[in-house]
Design a protein around this motif. Structure first.
Motif, PDB file in Angstrom:
ATOM      1  N   ALA A 180       1.085  14.702 -12.377  1.00  0.00           N
ATOM      2  CA  ALA A 180      -0.071  14.593 -11.472  1.00  0.00           C
ATOM      3  C   ALA A 180      -1.098  13.557 -11.903  1.00  0.00           C
ATOM      4  CB  ALA A 180      -0.747  15.955 -11.282  1.00  0.00           C
ATOM      5  N   GLN A 181      -0.790  12.745 -12.909  1.00  0.00           N
ATOM      6  CA  GLN A 181      -1.718  11.675 -13.250  1.00  0.00           C
ATOM      7  C   GLN A 181      -1.721  10.618 -12.142  1.00  0.00           C
ATOM      8  OE1 GLN A 181      -0.484  10.275 -17.172  1.00  0.00           O
ATOM      9  NE2 GLN A 181      -2.161  11.394 -18.126  1.00  0.00           N
ATOM     10  N   PRO A 182      -2.864   9.992 -11.872  1.00  0.00           N
ATOM     11  CA  PRO A 182      -2.912   8.983 -10.811  1.00  0.00           C
ATOM     12  C   PRO A 182      -2.073   7.754 -11.147  1.00  0.00           C
ATOM     13  CG  PRO A 182      -5.010   9.102 -11.992  1.00  0.00           C
ATOM     14  CD  PRO A 182      -4.183  10.247 -12.468  1.00  0.00           C
ATOM     15  N   VAL A 183      -1.339   7.274 -10.143  1.00  0.00           N
ATOM     16  CA  VAL A 183      -0.515   6.079 -10.295  1.00  0.00           C
ATOM     17  C   VAL A 183      -1.389   4.864 -10.011  1.00  0.00           C
ATOM     18  CG1 VAL A 183       1.496   4.832  -9.432  1.00  0.00           C
ATOM     19  CG2 VAL A 183       1.550   7.336  -9.605  1.00  0.00           C
ATOM     20  N   ARG A 184      -1.504   3.980 -10.992  1.00  0.00           N
ATOM     21  CA  ARG A 184      -2.386   2.822 -10.850  1.00  0.00           C
ATOM     22  C   ARG A 184      -1.662   1.494 -11.016  1.00  0.00           C
ATOM     23  NH1 ARG A 184      -6.170   6.431 -13.755  1.00  0.00           N
ATOM     24  NH2 ARG A 184      -7.804   7.040 -12.273  1.00  0.00           N
ATOM     25  N   GLY A 202       4.841  -2.833  -3.578  1.00  0.00           N
ATOM     26  CA  GLY A 202       4.639  -1.397  -3.485  1.00  0.00           C
ATOM     27  C   GLY A 202       5.042  -0.662  -4.747  1.00  0.00           C
ATOM     28  N   THR A 203       4.994   0.672  -4.675  1.00  0.00           N
ATOM     29  CA  THR A 203       5.216   1.510  -5.853  1.00  0.00           C
ATOM     30  C   THR A 203       6.231   2.595  -5.542  1.00  0.00           C
ATOM     31  OG1 THR A 203       2.936   1.146  -6.554  1.00  0.00           O
ATOM     32  CG2 THR A 203       4.099   2.991  -7.562  1.00  0.00           C
ATOM     33  N   ALA A 204       7.158   2.813  -6.457  1.00  0.00           N
ATOM     34  CA  ALA A 204       8.134   3.891  -6.374  1.00  0.00           C
ATOM     35  C   ALA A 204       7.949   4.801  -7.577  1.00  0.00           C
ATOM     36  CB  ALA A 204       9.559   3.336  -6.349  1.00  0.00           C
ATOM     37  N   ILE A 205       7.921   6.121  -7.335  1.00  0.00           N
ATOM     38  CA  ILE A 205       7.749   7.095  -8.412  1.00  0.00           C
ATOM     39  C   ILE A 205       9.043   7.863  -8.604  1.00  0.00           C
ATOM     40  CG2 ILE A 205       6.356   8.975  -9.328  1.00  0.00           C
ATOM     41  CD1 ILE A 205       4.240   8.367  -7.239  1.00  0.00           C
ATOM     42  N   HIS A 235       0.811  -1.220   0.000  1.00  0.00           N
ATOM     43  CA  HIS A 235       0.000   0.000   0.000  1.00  0.00           C
ATOM     44  C   HIS A 235       0.846   1.273   0.000  1.00  0.00           C
ATOM     45  CE1 HIS A 235      -3.817  -2.070   0.465  1.00  0.00           C
ATOM     46  NE2 HIS A 235      -3.289  -2.806   1.418  1.00  0.00           N
ATOM     47  N   LEU A 236       2.161   1.137   0.048  1.00  0.00           N
ATOM     48  CA  LEU A 236       3.023   2.310   0.043  1.00  0.00           C
ATOM     49  C   LEU A 236       3.305   2.761  -1.383  1.00  0.00           C
ATOM     50  CD1 LEU A 236       5.609   1.509   2.855  1.00  0.00           C
ATOM     51  CD2 LEU A 236       3.859   3.290   2.868  1.00  0.00           C
ATOM     52  N   VAL A 237       3.173   4.067  -1.608  1.00  0.00           N
ATOM     53  CA  VAL A 237       3.529   4.701  -2.869  1.00  0.00           C
ATOM     54  C   VAL A 237       4.533   5.800  -2.512  1.00  0.00           C
ATOM     55  CG1 VAL A 237       2.718   5.909  -4.919  1.00  0.00           C
ATOM     56  CG2 VAL A 237       1.222   4.240  -3.785  1.00  0.00           C
ATOM     57  N   VAL A 238       5.792   5.598  -2.876  1.00  0.00           N
ATOM     58  CA  VAL A 238       6.872   6.469  -2.422  1.00  0.00           C
ATOM     59  C   VAL A 238       7.373   7.327  -3.571  1.00  0.00           C
ATOM     60  CG1 VAL A 238       9.172   6.557  -1.392  1.00  0.00           C
ATOM     61  CG2 VAL A 238       7.539   4.804  -0.649  1.00  0.00           C
ATOM     62  N   GLY A 239       7.299   8.646  -3.400  1.00  0.00           N
ATOM     63  CA  GLY A 239       7.869   9.572  -4.361  1.00  0.00           C
ATOM     64  C   GLY A 239       9.344   9.773  -4.080  1.00  0.00           C
ATOM     65  N   LEU A 240      10.177   9.732  -5.116  1.00  0.00           N
ATOM     66  CA  LEU A 240      11.630   9.820  -4.973  1.00  0.00           C
ATOM     67  C   LEU A 240      12.110  11.179  -5.436  1.00  0.00           C
ATOM     68  CD1 LEU A 240      12.482   6.308  -6.476  1.00  0.00           C
ATOM     69  CD2 LEU A 240      11.941   6.893  -4.100  1.00  0.00           C
ATOM     70  N   GLN A 241      12.838  11.871  -4.573  1.00  0.00           N
ATOM     71  CA  GLN A 241      13.344  13.198  -4.873  1.00  0.00           C
ATOM     72  C   GLN A 241      14.818  13.309  -4.500  1.00  0.00           C
ATOM     73  OE1 GLN A 241      11.740  16.014  -6.195  1.00  0.00           O
ATOM     74  NE2 GLN A 241      10.077  14.596  -6.666  1.00  0.00           N
ATOM     75  N   CYS A 242      15.563  14.127  -5.251  1.00  0.00           N
ATOM     76  CA  CYS A 242      16.908  14.522  -4.814  1.00  0.00           C
ATOM     77  C   CYS A 242      17.045  16.015  -5.058  1.00  0.00           C
ATOM     78  CB  CYS A 242      18.009  13.729  -5.496  1.00  0.00           C
ATOM     79  SG  CYS A 242      18.007  13.735  -7.299  1.00  0.00           S
ATOM     80  N   GLY A 243      17.522  16.723  -4.049  1.00  0.00           N
ATOM     81  CA  GLY A 243      17.660  18.166  -4.163  1.00  0.00           C
ATOM     82  C   GLY A 243      18.891  18.632  -3.416  1.00  0.00           C
ATOM     83  N   GLY A 244      19.523  19.685  -3.892  1.00  0.00           N
ATOM     84  CA  GLY A 244      20.789  20.081  -3.304  1.00  0.00           C
ATOM     85  C   GLY A 244      21.780  18.938  -3.434  1.00  0.00           C
ATOM     86  N   LEU A 274       8.017   0.177 -10.266  1.00  0.00           N
ATOM     87  CA  LEU A 274       8.714   1.428 -10.550  1.00  0.00           C
ATOM     88  C   LEU A 274       8.029   2.143 -11.701  1.00  0.00           C
ATOM     89  CD1 LEU A 274      11.122   3.403 -10.244  1.00  0.00           C
ATOM     90  CD2 LEU A 274      12.346   1.971 -11.899  1.00  0.00           C
ATOM     91  N   VAL A 275       7.551   3.363 -11.452  1.00  0.00           N
ATOM     92  CA  VAL A 275       6.924   4.169 -12.493  1.00  0.00           C
ATOM     93  C   VAL A 275       7.695   5.482 -12.616  1.00  0.00           C
ATOM     94  CG1 VAL A 275       4.666   3.157 -12.031  1.00  0.00           C
ATOM     95  CG2 VAL A 275       5.275   5.318 -10.962  1.00  0.00           C
TER      96      VAL A 275
END
Length: 519
Positions: free
Chosen positions: A398-402, A311-314, A277-286, A406-407
């Motif tokens: 912003a489209q829904p992840v279904r 699960g899902t990784a974005i 049930h986890l959908v994790v957005g992946l970010q890197c900054g700085g 890895l998406v």
């Protein structure tokens, strides 16, 4: 030895990432004349920590490799032992065969043998939340002040009594923006804004949402609700300031609505649920040069675990995978998925050309100070966040992840805009790697911060949740750190507060992508 020590005794002074690399990375500041026995070269001039050092002579115009991949071309002759950076390394075009290699490395992902769980909040429709907020959204910039005034009445740091009887409510947050009017009513810009707002209105981390409009804006609430297939009711309430009788009455109406929603929002409990049930957005900054060696691949190892658990990784930030897109198309589940990614790359190339911009306007000044030279180098490190599993889908902003797995979501590289799209798509947790020390949060999704190096951890530990610096010292392996990150993700999803949440980050970082002309 403490994991935050700057180096492990006896560790090499440089890091080699691939046998074919033309450069190695300095673990510490290297002085001219220093003999590096491990590479058989003598340092020529000063090389800052995390920066690149040539290990062989490179002729002008020749490609330079890091990670076994081209990161640029020598702008002048480079001698073995010299510092390699913006003064002698430049961008150049070359064939990456991203289409030709589509799907070559795609492999089915073996499921985990033992199910991982976390303590989640199960909504009535079966969706699973990691947090429990009441949200106040706006249709237009003109209603931002009213929205903030409503949320401020329930701030625990100012009025702790306001939510004293509702311990299971994480807070009331106002997510405002600067758009919603003076745009084409039928244009792409308004469609993207509406899709983003709808994603937040539906987000499982919101027990209920109020939407505040002005009344005369282009982004009419009724049109938004119809276009996005939403329905008003107890959990989604909407009204306009003009219809409410002005600012004061609009604020009063919102405060009364939130007070009526709190008792029901508080009637939740956390129960064991599967990690799928986890959908994790992946970010890197700085980012810095360590990002692609420590935190990003370790986060990728954690995402491989998440995908194995269903699960899902974005992965996102299209300008920051530019030059490394062939590594993703190689793992595309189908040719159609690869083609969707390449179509977004072409869109960005045309977009930059139309705007008179350059895809290599990235890295930023801070990235360069941290040792990154070209967007090719930055991108090769950035894609490591996505781990090694198949790329199963490519989405627009912003489209829904279904689709679990890895998406990729097409977003700008600007972190607040990118993460806003991910949360709108359904991310219920964000993992954010940083080497320079980004300050960031993302209500209603908790944001977990990963430091790429020990110096940052020591300097800014109050903002960081996990230190991945020991990887560079050889004190811990990437896979072991990935396991630590995965377990930390499960704890945060279960309610453990992140540093950014403790500092109150999250409301100002809601930044929908503004596309189209402002008229």
């Amino acid at each position: 030895m403490d994991a935050t020590d700057s180096a492990v005794a006896g560790a090499p002074r440089t890091i080699r990432l691939h046998p074919d690399d033309d450069v190695v990375i300095a673990r510490q500041q290297l002085l001219g004349g220093t003999w590096l026995a491990e590479e058989g070269v003598r340092v020529q001039g000063l090389v800052p920590p995390a920066h690149k050092l040539a290990v062989r002579d490179i002729a002008a115009g020749q490609p330079v490799r890091r990670y076994g991949q081209i990161i640029g071309f020598a702008a002048q002759a480079i001698a073995a032992g010299q510092h390699v950076h913006v003064h002698n390394l430049a961008m150049g075009s070359f064939d990456r065969d991203a289409a030709a290699v589509a799907g070559l490395d795609a492999r089915p992902t073996a499921p985990a043998q033992e199910e991982a769980t976390f303590q989640g909040i199960v909504r009535a429709d079966g969706r699973v939340a990691t947090r429990n907020y009441i949200g106040v959204l706006t249709s237009v910039n003109c209603s931002a002040t009213v929205a903030r005034a409503i949320a401020d009445r329930f701030r625990r740091d100012i009025r702790p009594e306001a939510l004293a009887d509702f311990p299971h409510v994480d807070g009331v947050v106002a997510l405002t923006h600067g758009a919603g009017c003076a745009v084409d009513a039928e244009g792409e810009g308004l469609r993207v804004l509406r899709r983003t707002l709808a994603g937040y209105a539906r987000h499982p981390n919101f027990a209920a949402v109020l939407v505040i409009g002005l009344g005369c804006e282009t982004n009419q609430i009724a049109g938004w609700i119809e276009q996005e297939g939403l329905a008003t009711g107890t959990a989604l309430q909407a009204y306009n300031i003009q219809d409410a009788g002005g600012t004061e009455l609009a604020v009063q109406r919102g405060v009364e609505a939130v007070r009526a929603l709190l008792p029901e929002a508080n009637r939740v409990e956390r129960v064991p649920v599967a990690a799928r049930h986890l959908v994790v957005g992946l970010q890197c900054g700085g980012s810095d040069s360590y990002s692609g060696m420590t935190a990003n691949p370790a986060l990728g190892a954690a995402m491989d675990r998440l995908v194995r658990h269903g699960g899902t990784a974005i992965l996102s930030e299209t300008p920051e995978i530019y030059g490394a897109e062939h590594l993703l198309t190689r793992r595309a589940r189908s040719r159609a998925v690869a083609d969707k990614l390449l179509a977004r790359i072409r869109w960005w190339e045309a977009y930059c050309e139309r705007m008179g911009a350059d895809m290599n306007n990235n890295p930023s000044a801070g990235n360069k100070a941290g040792g990154l030279t070209t967007i090719l180098e930055k991108s090769l490190g950035a894609v490591a966040k996505g781990g090694s599993t198949d790329l199963v889908d490519v989405l627009e902003y912003a489209q829904p992840v279904r689709t679990p797995g890895l998406v990729f979501m097409d977003t700008p590289g600007y972190d607040p805009v990118s993460a806003t799209g991910q949360v709108a798509g359904g991310a219920n947790l964000i993992c954010f790697t940083t080497g320079r020390g980004s300050a960031y949060g993302c209500a209603p999704a908790p944001s977990l911060k990963l430091a790429t190096n020990n110096a940052l951890w020591q300097r800014q530990q109050a903002d960081m949740d996990i230190n991945c610096g020991p990887i560079a010292d050889g004190a811990v392996g990437i896979d072991a750190m990935g396991e630590q990150i995965f377990r930390h993700i499960l704890r945060v999803a279960s309610g453990e507060r992140t540093k950014s949440e403790l500092h109150g980050y999250g409301q100002n970082e809601f930044v929908p992508w503004q596309l189209g002309a402002i008229t």
